[in-house]
Design an enzyme around this catalytic site. Sequence first.
Site, PDB file in Angstrom:
ATOM      1  CB  SER A 166       5.164  -1.519  11.426  1.00 28.02           C
ATOM      2  OG  SER A 166       4.717  -0.250  12.202  1.00 28.02           O
ATOM      3  CD  GLU A 212      -2.923   5.455   7.421  1.00 28.05           C
ATOM      4  OE1 GLU A 212      -2.983   5.381   5.872  1.00 28.05           O
ATOM      5  OE2 GLU A 212      -1.726   5.137   7.452  1.00 28.05           O
ATOM      6  N   GLY A 248       3.226   2.024  10.819  1.00 25.20           N
ATOM      7  CA  GLY A 248       3.592   3.727  10.443  1.00 25.20           C
ATOM      8  C   GLY A 248       4.574   3.846  11.919  1.00 25.20           C
ATOM      9  CG  HIS A 297      -6.102   2.214   5.562  1.00 27.14           C
ATOM     10  ND1 HIS A 297      -5.630   2.938   6.056  1.00 27.14           N
ATOM     11  CD2 HIS A 297      -5.642   1.596   5.211  1.00 27.14           C
ATOM     12  CE1 HIS A 297      -4.224   2.848   6.721  1.00 27.14           C
ATOM     13  NE2 HIS A 297      -3.821   1.506   6.184  1.00 27.14           N
ATOM     14  CG  ASN A 316      -2.137   1.499   1.455  1.00 30.24           C
ATOM     15  OD1 ASN A 316      -1.769   2.179   0.289  1.00 30.24           O
ATOM     16  ND2 ASN A 316      -2.390   1.190   2.704  1.00 30.24           N
ATOM     17  CD1 TRP A 317       3.383   0.824  -2.603  1.00 25.07           C
ATOM     18  CD2 TRP A 317       3.638   2.360  -4.889  1.00 25.07           C
ATOM     19  NE1 TRP A 317       3.806   0.379  -4.011  1.00 25.07           N
ATOM     20  CE2 TRP A 317       4.488   1.225  -4.806  1.00 25.07           C
ATOM     21  CE3 TRP A 317       3.489   3.390  -6.213  1.00 25.07           C
ATOM     22  CZ2 TRP A 317       4.718   0.864  -6.381  1.00 25.07           C
ATOM     23  CZ3 TRP A 317       3.768   2.629  -6.564  1.00 25.07           C
ATOM     24  CH2 TRP A 317       4.781   1.471  -6.717  1.00 25.07           C
ATOM     25  CE  LYS A 318       0.056   3.719   4.674  1.00 22.91           C
ATOM     26  NZ  LYS A 318      -0.340   3.232   6.146  1.00 22.91           N
ATOM     27  CD  GLU A 377      -3.560  -2.380   7.497  1.00 24.67           C
ATOM     28  OE1 GLU A 377      -2.099  -2.524   7.344  1.00 24.67           O
ATOM     29  OE2 GLU A 377      -3.852  -1.035   7.324  1.00 24.67           O
TER      30      GLU A 377
HETATM   31  P1  13P Z   1       3.173   0.434   8.449  1.00 26.52           P
HETATM   32  O1  13P Z   1       3.900  -0.622   7.342  1.00 26.52           O
HETATM   33  O2  13P Z   1       4.095   2.067   7.312  1.00 26.52           O
HETATM   34  O3  13P Z   1       2.926   0.374   9.096  1.00 26.52           O
HETATM   35  O4  13P Z   1       1.672   0.700   7.181  1.00 26.52           O
HETATM   36  C1  13P Z   1       0.829  -0.842   7.444  1.00 26.52           C
HETATM   37  C2  13P Z   1      -0.630  -0.225   6.816  1.00 26.52           C
HETATM   38  O5  13P Z   1      -1.218   0.858   7.206  1.00 26.52           O
HETATM   39  C3  13P Z   1      -1.138  -1.187   5.153  1.00 26.52           C
HETATM   40  O6  13P Z   1      -1.911  -0.758   4.788  1.00 26.52           O
END
Ligand code: 13P
Length: 249
Positions: A207, A97, A168, A95, A8-10, A162
């Site tokens: 993470s 976020e 993160g 997600h 997931n590149w966000k 998650e």
């Molecule tokens: P990280 O791997 O940066 O913790 O992010 C996880 C995530 O939100 C994947 O969707």
Amino acid sequence: MRQMIIGNWKMHGLLQTGAELAQEIGAAIGPISDARDVVLAPPFTLLSHLAPLLARHGIGLGAQDCHADAEGAYTGDISAEMLADLGVSHVILGHSERREHHHENNALIRRKVQRAREHGLCPVVCVGESEQQKEDTLAQAWLAKQITECLPRDFDGILAYEPIWAIGTGKAATQQDIESRLAFLHDALSQHLETDDKSTRVLYGGSVKPEDAASILAVPGVGGVLVGGASLSARSFLGIAQAGLPLAS
Ligand code: 13P
């Protein structure tokens, strides 16, 4: 069941850097994709740019969200049909976020799941407890609510566990925590889904790094991993994707 590795590149990646990263991953993915399913979810702006490259390497094309309605006056939004039109195979929904920054709730996510299915996209639905809900009974009640409210009873997509406190932060959940949460989630799924099978893939995200990927992927019940930060480097993403496979050196 084959495990799935999703990057997931966000909100990262421009035309050039995104293509370079995808190319580097694609060039090395062959032996890994014999054993595991690999999907990259770049931002919307890179989907059509990367679609042919990823298809050539057998990598699935994922999006990070879609709108709940089929079409309409929704400035700035993207529909499931538009994604399908670009060759998108998977869409990440709910997600944390988006729940936090876009105030998405379970009812909205359920509508998005249904819309995605209508257009042949495989939904990857994220659930997870916050730091304050980490204690077992609270977390279980929260996760069960997310499952029953986000997933239609005929759900046939992927679930991603998650924990918000692991995203993160550099602090992945422990193997024991993942194992017990996933056992709980598989149980909740089999109670909620009318299919009554244990075949729903449940991924872990939060993470994940190359160093601990093999131990996470070895946890019973783990159907793969959803990777954020570490998917932005070909080296670390490939390290995760091949972790624990006989081909890993
Ligand atoms: P990280 O791997 O940066 O913790 O992010 C996880 C995530 O939100 C994947 O969707």
